[in-house]
Design a protein around this motif. Structure first.
Motif, short mmCIF file in Angstrom:
data_model
loop_
_atom_site.label_atom_id
_atom_site.label_comp_id
_atom_site.label_asym_id
_atom_site.label_seq_id
_atom_site.Cartn_x
_atom_site.Cartn_y
_atom_site.Cartn_z
N LYS A 259 0.85 -1.19 0.00
CA LYS A 259 0.00 0.00 0.00
C LYS A 259 0.88 1.24 0.00
O LYS A 259 1.93 1.26 0.65
CB LYS A 259 -0.92 0.01 1.22
N ILE A 260 0.44 2.27 -0.72
CA ILE A 260 1.21 3.50 -0.78
C ILE A 260 1.32 4.11 0.62
O ILE A 260 0.34 4.16 1.36
CB ILE A 260 0.55 4.51 -1.75
N ALA A 261 2.53 4.53 0.99
CA ALA A 261 2.76 5.06 2.34
C ALA A 261 3.67 6.28 2.27
O ALA A 261 4.39 6.49 1.29
CB ALA A 261 3.40 3.99 3.23
N LYS A 262 3.62 7.08 3.34
CA LYS A 262 4.52 8.22 3.46
C LYS A 262 5.79 7.81 4.19
O LYS A 262 5.84 6.77 4.84
CB LYS A 262 3.81 9.36 4.20
N ILE A 263 6.78 8.66 4.11
CA ILE A 263 8.09 8.33 4.67
C ILE A 263 8.05 8.25 6.19
O ILE A 263 8.85 7.57 6.81
CB ILE A 263 9.15 9.34 4.20
N ASP A 264 7.09 8.94 6.84
CA ASP A 264 7.02 8.91 8.30
C ASP A 264 6.01 7.89 8.82
O ASP A 264 5.65 7.90 9.99
CB ASP A 264 6.70 10.30 8.85
N ALA A 265 5.56 6.98 7.95
CA ALA A 265 4.60 5.95 8.37
C ALA A 265 5.27 4.98 9.35
O ALA A 265 6.40 4.54 9.12
CB ALA A 265 4.08 5.19 7.15
N PRO A 266 4.61 4.63 10.46
CA PRO A 266 5.20 3.68 11.42
C PRO A 266 5.28 2.28 10.83
O PRO A 266 4.45 1.89 10.00
CB PRO A 266 4.22 3.74 12.60
N ILE A 267 6.28 1.52 11.26
CA ILE A 267 6.45 0.15 10.77
C ILE A 267 6.52 -0.81 11.94
O ILE A 267 6.81 -0.42 13.07
CB ILE A 267 7.71 0.01 9.89
N SER A 268 6.27 -2.09 11.64
CA SER A 268 6.26 -3.14 12.67
C SER A 268 7.09 -4.32 12.19
O SER A 268 7.49 -4.40 11.02
CB SER A 268 4.82 -3.60 12.95
N HIS A 269 7.32 -5.23 13.11
CA HIS A 269 8.10 -6.44 12.81
C HIS A 269 7.45 -7.19 11.65
O HIS A 269 6.25 -7.43 11.63
CB HIS A 269 8.15 -7.33 14.05
N GLY A 270 8.27 -7.55 10.64
CA GLY A 270 7.77 -8.32 9.51
C GLY A 270 7.22 -7.52 8.36
O GLY A 270 6.83 -8.09 7.34
N ASP A 271 7.17 -6.20 8.48
CA ASP A 271 6.65 -5.37 7.38
C ASP A 271 7.54 -5.48 6.15
O ASP A 271 8.75 -5.69 6.24
CB ASP A 271 6.56 -3.90 7.81
N LYS A 272 6.91 -5.31 4.99
CA LYS A 272 7.63 -5.32 3.71
C LYS A 272 7.52 -3.93 3.08
O LYS A 272 6.43 -3.41 2.87
CB LYS A 272 7.05 -6.38 2.77
N ILE A 273 8.69 -3.37 2.78
CA ILE A 273 8.74 -2.01 2.23
C ILE A 273 9.33 -2.08 0.82
O ILE A 273 10.34 -2.77 0.59
CB ILE A 273 9.61 -1.09 3.11
#
Length: 655
Positions: free
Chosen positions: A460-474
């Motif tokens: 999904k489209i995200a901004k640079i300051d979007a929070p991330i969690s364990h296992g996320d794919k960027i």
């Protein structure tokens, strides 16, 4: 009453300490304590050098805690050594055309400054070697067009800059710690920094308005934390601590390291007994003699600690609190006070009195561990209960796995920095402008705008300051810079074509344009520093591009105002052309020398006597010699400009 339980593990240079800690609504309770010293020097300055041997000691501590509690331990709260925490200044700068500054630009600016600090480490301008985790950064100053400004958001300008202080931790410190835990089949419940953990106990939040220094003197390092304005403001480390004192004793009395360490721990007695490496027994050696031997080493240690505190704080703090096993070194508090120019009463050794809210903390605990040694593992556990830890997660960027650590909530930006992605690719730069002179003024013809980067978080489209969690794919798709300005003479003509409204109709007018005083072909490219002359379009040029003839025009209005042929126009002007009225043709009857005569008149003016002379067959070019033409209208003398009307009596004769 709900109860939580965890295991806190402090893996130090000299020993490994494990605590089983319970949290109830009212207090914390220690239900298990285990301490094991390293058999060999497997750690130096807080860094694990022999992973298998350190893993074996950790396993011994865990086994002891499992025996005490009767439960299997699968995860632990741990701390990374604060020895290598380093803060480095970084700066970055963006230059664009005049525009309003957006949030994305500010974030990109800050991250480029952090990356600049990282590059300083790679180039050897810092104390850290190897790859590092950025665990946080703080903005020092923003600049707009060269001036310091508090907030860049929505400001308008051309040049924006930022200075940041970034904090880094060597990757090897964390990776070796994780490997040891993996070898012991343990998972990380939480990860903090040793100075943060110690400060949680020794300097609670209620004391952090004061400018204090916490010094944790361990075996390999002396870790330092500074508090000010209600927060932990800075961290530092001195790679000089208790082991250097042990080494001095070993050198002076020919002892192996283990024996020298035991001698050091008994300096609170009057005399000590030991055997040197040659087998000689030394009985009843006065400890005052040994203290005198290590005095210069202690002085060097306290001077290094004082210098580091001054480097971090720029001045002596209000007070210094010393913890760790090394703080029990004889007279060390007084020597620190002297080195930093504080009263001796402003340097204290933390003991049992600073440990609060711990139920049933009695002699059984202190038989295994001193109050100074208890502070750090206790802080590790309490920080874990209160989520005051480094945020840790594993994620991927463009299918490459990375590990992340930070003091704050992790975001996409942290992942990009950790992955080493060139953050100049966050925002596409516009292409290079072309500098030309147009009608005597220097002008910049802009290049093409850049294409911004694209960030996808879990598809999904995200901004640079979007929070991330364990296992996320960027997924990160870099921005593309715009192409440089390339403009032809034909483009220049199109750019300067005027669209005018002439009597309600759209009319396109292209001015005459010269490049370096010459007319060039339409396909010719405009070069840097070209001198361009655009000849202004005037009313008469507009008329020349219409079907109107100048003779038929009575007057012209430009934007509802009467104007002249020489008036210049601009794009979008409204022009109204008013034509002369077309005269009606009519016949006028007159009498010339008593002869009735008629003539046709089709002009808007009144006929004059001069106009009908050809009808009287009078040729002024062939006048009669010595005679003049006498002209009368209705019996009165007249002249060439005398106006005529129907039925006038005209008399013409040479006399």
């Amino acid at each position: 009453m709900s109860t939580e339980r965890l295991v806190a593990l402090d893996i130090g240079t000299r020993s490994v300490i494990g605590l089983v800690l319970e949290k109830s609504d009212s207090a914390y309770k220690i239900t298990g304590v285990a301490v094991a010293e390293h058999d060999h020097r497997t750690m130096f300055d807080g860094q694990i050098h022999d992973i298998p041997k350190v893993s074996a000691i950790v396993s011994d501590v865990i086994n002891s805690l499992e025996e005490q509690t009767g439960e299997t331990i699968t995860e632990v709260a741990v701390a990374a050594a604060g020895r290598a925490l380093v803060t480095i200044k970084g700066s970055s700068k963006f230059e664009h055309d005049l525009h309003q500054i957006s949030k994305d630009e500010i974030v990109a600016l800050e991250l480029q400054a952090v990356q600049a600090a990282q590059k300083m480490m790679v180039s050897g301008e810092s104390k850290i070697n190897g790859e590092c985790h950025c665990v946080g950064y703080t903005v020092l100053n923003y600049y707009l067009d060269g001036n310091i400004i508090k907030n860049l958001l929505n400001q308008t300008g051309r040049v924006i800059e930022v200075d940041v202080i970034a904090t880094f931790l060597p990757r090897v410190v964390v990776d070796s710690l994780i490997t040891v835990l993996d070898n012991c089949n343990l998972k990380i419940k939480s990860l903090t920094l040793e100075p943060m953990a110690a400060a949680e106990i020794a300097i609670p939040e209620s004391m952090r308005q004061l400018n204090l220094a916490l010094v944790d003197i361990g075996a390999g390092t002396s870790d330092i934390a500074i508090t000010a304005n209600g927060r932990l403001a800075a961290y530092g480390m001195v790679p000089f601590a208790g082991d250097e004192i042990t080494d001095k004793i070993a050198e002076s009395y020919l002892l192996d390291f283990t024996t020298a360490e035991k001698v050091k721990r008994n300096l609170n007695k009057k005399e000590v007994k030991f055997k040197d490496i040659l087998g000689n027994t030394h009985s009843k050696i006065p400890t005052e003699d040994i203290k005198h031997t290590i005095e210069d080493t202690i002085k060097e240690l306290t001077q290094k600690i004082s210098n580091t505190i001054l480097d971090l704080n720029s001045k002596p703090p209000h007070a210094i609190i010393s913890i760790g096993g090394g703080s029990l070194t004889p007279n060390i508090a007084e020597k620190i006070a002297s080195a930093i120019d504080l009263p001796p009463t402003r340097v204290g050794i933390a003991g049992r009195d600073i440990i609060h809210n711990i139920a049933e903390l009695g002699k059984e605990v202190y038989k295994k561990i001193s109050p100074q040694q208890l502070i750090t593992p206790l802080g590790i556990g309490i920080n874990s209960f209160n989520n005051l830890c480094l945020t840790y997660c594993e994620t991927t960027i463009n299918d490459t796995p990375i590990r992340l650590l930070a003091i704050k909530e992790l975001t996409v930006a942290d992942a990009l920095i950790e992955a080493g992605i060139d953050l100049k690719k966050l925002i596409g730069k516009p292409g290079k402008a072309l500098t030309v002179e147009i009608n005597g003024e220097v002008t910049f013809l802009r290049g093409q705008p850049g294409t911004p980067s694209k960030i996808m978080l879990n598809n999904k489209i995200a901004k640079i300051d979007a929070p991330i969690s364990h296992g996320d794919k960027i997924t990160f798709i870099p921005a593309q810079d715009g192409s440089d300005c390339q403009i032809s003479f034909h483009d220049l003509l199109e750019m300067n074509t005027y669209q005018l409204l002439v009597n309600g109709n759209k009319v396109l007018i292209t001015p005459r344009i010269y490049v370096n005083d010459q007319v060039v072909s339409k396909d010719s490219k405009i070069k840097e520093n070209s001198k361009i002359t655009i000849v202004p379009v005037k009313i008469k040029d507009v008329i020349s591009n219409t079907q109107y003839e100048f003779e038929s025009i009575e007057w012209v209005k430009l934007n509802d105002q009467k104007t002249t042929w020489e008036t210049s126009v601009k794009n979008g002007d409204k022009i109204e052309i008013f034509l002369k009225r077309k005269p009606q043709q009519h016949t006028i009857q007159v009498t010339i020398n008593n002869q009735p005569t008629s003539f046709t008149w089709d002009k808007n003016t009144t006929p004059m006597l001069l106009d009908i002379l050809p009808l009287a067959k009078i040729d002024l070019k062939n006048k009669v010699a010595n005679k003049k033409l006498v002209m009368k209208v209705n019996g009165k003398e007249a002249g060439f400009t005398t106006q005529l009307k129907a039925h006038d009596q005209i008399d013409l004769s040479w006399e």
